[in-house]
Design a protein around this motif. Structure first.
Motif, PDB file in Angstrom:
ATOM      1  N   LYS A  38     -56.278 -18.012  11.172  1.00  0.00           N
ATOM      2  CA  LYS A  38     -56.313 -19.461  11.003  1.00  0.00           C
ATOM      3  C   LYS A  38     -57.526 -20.052  11.731  1.00  0.00           C
ATOM      4  N   LEU A  39     -57.733 -19.594  12.983  1.00  0.00           N
ATOM      5  CA  LEU A  39     -58.867 -20.092  13.770  1.00  0.00           C
ATOM      6  C   LEU A  39     -60.193 -19.796  13.089  1.00  0.00           C
ATOM      7  N   LEU A  40     -60.306 -18.557  12.596  1.00  0.00           N
ATOM      8  CA  LEU A  40     -61.590 -18.142  12.025  1.00  0.00           C
ATOM      9  C   LEU A  40     -61.808 -18.678  10.617  1.00  0.00           C
ATOM     10  N   ALA A  41     -60.735 -19.131   9.965  1.00  0.00           N
ATOM     11  CA  ALA A  41     -60.877 -19.664   8.606  1.00  0.00           C
ATOM     12  C   ALA A  41     -61.647 -20.983   8.609  1.00  0.00           C
ATOM     13  N   SER A  42     -61.694 -21.624   9.769  1.00  0.00           N
ATOM     14  CA  SER A  42     -62.453 -22.871   9.872  1.00  0.00           C
ATOM     15  C   SER A  42     -63.911 -22.562  10.181  1.00  0.00           C
ATOM     16  N   ASP A  43     -64.792 -23.431   9.691  1.00  0.00           N
ATOM     17  CA  ASP A  43     -66.225 -23.262   9.980  1.00  0.00           C
ATOM     18  C   ASP A  43     -66.550 -23.618  11.422  1.00  0.00           C
ATOM     19  N   GLU A  44     -65.631 -24.343  12.036  1.00  0.00           N
ATOM     20  CA  GLU A  44     -65.926 -24.912  13.349  1.00  0.00           C
ATOM     21  C   GLU A  44     -65.910 -23.843  14.433  1.00  0.00           C
ATOM     22  N   PRO A  45     -66.695 -24.060  15.495  1.00  0.00           N
ATOM     23  CA  PRO A  45     -66.646 -23.112  16.606  1.00  0.00           C
ATOM     24  C   PRO A  45     -65.293 -23.184  17.305  1.00  0.00           C
ATOM     25  N   ILE A  46     -64.962 -22.117  17.986  1.00  0.00           N
ATOM     26  CA  ILE A  46     -63.693 -22.079  18.703  1.00  0.00           C
ATOM     27  C   ILE A  46     -63.983 -22.407  20.165  1.00  0.00           C
ATOM     28  N   CYS A  47     -63.298 -23.370  20.683  1.00  0.00           N
ATOM     29  CA  CYS A  47     -63.535 -23.758  22.068  1.00  0.00           C
ATOM     30  C   CYS A  47     -62.395 -23.270  22.948  1.00  0.00           C
ATOM     31  N   ILE A  48     -62.747 -22.620  24.034  1.00  0.00           N
ATOM     32  CA  ILE A  48     -61.727 -22.233  25.004  1.00  0.00           C
ATOM     33  C   ILE A  48     -61.962 -23.115  26.227  1.00  0.00           C
ATOM     34  N   LYS A  49     -61.013 -23.985  26.486  1.00  0.00           N
ATOM     35  CA  LYS A  49     -61.203 -24.934  27.576  1.00  0.00           C
ATOM     36  C   LYS A  49     -60.892 -24.266  28.907  1.00  0.00           C
ATOM     37  N   ALA A  50     -61.710 -24.555  29.887  1.00  0.00           N
ATOM     38  CA  ALA A  50     -61.534 -23.942  31.196  1.00  0.00           C
ATOM     39  C   ALA A  50     -60.230 -24.406  31.825  1.00  0.00           C
ATOM     40  N   GLY A  51     -59.600 -23.497  32.559  1.00  0.00           N
ATOM     41  CA  GLY A  51     -58.429 -23.869  33.343  1.00  0.00           C
ATOM     42  C   GLY A  51     -57.143 -24.003  32.561  1.00  0.00           C
ATOM     43  N   GLU A  52     -57.176 -23.698  31.257  1.00  0.00           N
ATOM     44  CA  GLU A  52     -55.937 -23.795  30.487  1.00  0.00           C
ATOM     45  C   GLU A  52     -55.369 -22.413  30.256  1.00  0.00           C
ATOM     46  N   PRO A  53     -54.059 -22.327  30.081  1.00  0.00           N
ATOM     47  CA  PRO A  53     -53.459 -21.006  29.888  1.00  0.00           C
ATOM     48  C   PRO A  53     -53.945 -20.342  28.603  1.00  0.00           C
ATOM     49  N   ALA A  54     -53.856 -19.017  28.593  1.00  0.00           N
ATOM     50  CA  ALA A  54     -54.242 -18.273  27.402  1.00  0.00           C
ATOM     51  C   ALA A  54     -53.443 -18.793  26.220  1.00  0.00           C
ATOM     52  N   GLY A  55     -54.028 -18.755  25.068  1.00  0.00           N
ATOM     53  CA  GLY A  55     -53.318 -19.217  23.887  1.00  0.00           C
ATOM     54  C   GLY A  55     -53.624 -20.669  23.573  1.00  0.00           C
ATOM     55  N   SER A  56     -54.453 -21.288  24.405  1.00  0.00           N
ATOM     56  CA  SER A  56     -54.748 -22.693  24.163  1.00  0.00           C
ATOM     57  C   SER A  56     -56.020 -22.889  23.353  1.00  0.00           C
ATOM     58  N   ALA A  57     -56.637 -21.771  22.940  1.00  0.00           N
ATOM     59  CA  ALA A  57     -57.851 -21.903  22.141  1.00  0.00           C
ATOM     60  C   ALA A  57     -57.528 -22.646  20.854  1.00  0.00           C
ATOM     61  N   GLU A  58     -58.342 -23.563  20.489  1.00  0.00           N
ATOM     62  CA  GLU A  58     -58.106 -24.269  19.235  1.00  0.00           C
ATOM     63  C   GLU A  58     -59.435 -24.715  18.651  1.00  0.00           C
ATOM     64  N   VAL A  59     -59.388 -24.965  17.394  1.00  0.00           N
ATOM     65  CA  VAL A  59     -60.598 -25.439  16.751  1.00  0.00           C
ATOM     66  C   VAL A  59     -60.728 -26.916  17.043  1.00  0.00           C
ATOM     67  N   ILE A  60     -61.813 -27.296  17.663  1.00  0.00           N
ATOM     68  CA  ILE A  60     -61.941 -28.707  18.027  1.00  0.00           C
ATOM     69  C   ILE A  60     -63.174 -29.337  17.409  1.00  0.00           C
ATOM     70  N   GLY A  61     -63.823 -28.605  16.514  1.00  0.00           N
ATOM     71  CA  GLY A  61     -65.008 -29.199  15.914  1.00  0.00           C
ATOM     72  C   GLY A  61     -66.227 -28.870  16.739  1.00  0.00           C
ATOM     73  N   VAL A  62     -67.183 -29.744  16.725  1.00  0.00           N
ATOM     74  CA  VAL A  62     -68.453 -29.511  17.404  1.00  0.00           C
ATOM     75  C   VAL A  62     -68.199 -29.267  18.880  1.00  0.00           C
ATOM     76  N   TRP A  63     -68.961 -28.331  19.448  1.00  0.00           N
ATOM     77  CA  TRP A  63     -68.805 -28.024  20.864  1.00  0.00           C
ATOM     78  C   TRP A  63     -68.800 -29.280  21.690  1.00  0.00           C
ATOM     79  N   GLY A  64     -67.799 -29.388  22.533  1.00  0.00           N
ATOM     80  CA  GLY A  64     -67.813 -30.462  23.518  1.00  0.00           C
ATOM     81  C   GLY A  64     -67.282 -31.786  23.016  1.00  0.00           C
ATOM     82  N   ARG A  65     -66.927 -31.853  21.730  1.00  0.00           N
ATOM     83  CA  ARG A  65     -66.509 -33.153  21.205  1.00  0.00           C
ATOM     84  C   ARG A  65     -65.341 -33.740  22.008  1.00  0.00           C
ATOM     85  N   ARG A  66     -64.433 -32.842  22.429  1.00  0.00           N
ATOM     86  CA  ARG A  66     -63.246 -33.360  23.125  1.00  0.00           C
ATOM     87  C   ARG A  66     -63.266 -33.098  24.638  1.00  0.00           C
ATOM     88  N   HIS A  67     -64.443 -32.783  25.169  1.00  0.00           N
ATOM     89  CA  HIS A  67     -64.508 -32.544  26.613  1.00  0.00           C
ATOM     90  C   HIS A  67     -64.569 -33.862  27.357  1.00  0.00           C
TER      91      HIS A  67
END
Ligand SMILES: [Zn+2]
Length: 171
Positions: free
Chosen positions: A142-171
């Motif tokens: 599911k993650l890779l089916a999107s064109d968007e990069p995958i962002c792994i946010k620092a300090g969050e538990p494993a499994g929280s990777a999600e597609v958030i669009g352009v790098w940093g959009r939701r930082h």
């Protein structure tokens, strides 16, 4: 021993004409072969118990063929524990994926996928691992089916990777 020679065409029935002595006495033979193959920047040495080659019954000359080189590639994939082309094909069919889609999901060129499937090149161990993770894990697909990069946010538990669009959009 003339193992560099390639007898052509490989589809020709046996016995074939020997390019060394001219006799029509070349037959398929299976030999033990100590393979030394470079892959992924590393030299791999292993034995192939029954490598198909052509051997002339008249002069004893031995020839590598396209069949030999395919068998060497298969043996290297097996030695390294890499997916074989037929297995990748099965997995694509199981998941109803085109080569184009699969290539896009893996972020590789479609040509690369085509070359793996036709046995023309051998995937790196890193890409082999990515393929396996892709096929065993629906979340990864599911993650890779999107064109968007995958962002792994620092300090969050494993499994929280999600597609958030352009790098940093939701930082
Ligand atoms: Zn010969």
């Amino acid at each position: 021993m003339n193992k560099q020679a390639i007898s052509k065409p490989t589809g020709k029935p046996y016995p074939r004409r020997c390019s060394e002595c001219g006799q029509v006495a070349v037959h398929l033979a299976k030999v033990q072969y100590a393979a030394r193959i470079k892959h992924d920047g590393k030299l791999h040495e292993f034995n192939i118990s029954e490598l198909p080659i052509d051997r002339c019954a008249a002069c004893g000359e031995e020839f590598f063929t396209n069949v030999s080189s395919d068998a060497k590639s298969d043996a290297l994939r097996e030695h390294l524990g890499l997916l074989q082309p037929a297995r990748i094909r099965e997995l694509l069919a199981e998941h109803k994926l085109t080569q184009r889609k699969f290539a896009a999901h893996l972020r590789v060129a479609e040509e690369s996928v085509s070359r793996w499937l036709n046995g023309l090149s051998i995937q790196s161990r890193a890409l082999d691992t990515l393929m396996r993770i892709y096929f065993v894990n629906g979340e990864v697909r599911k993650l890779l089916a999107s064109d968007e990069p995958i962002c792994i946010k620092a300090g969050e538990p494993a499994g929280s990777a999600e597609v958030i669009g352009v790098w940093g959009r939701r930082h």
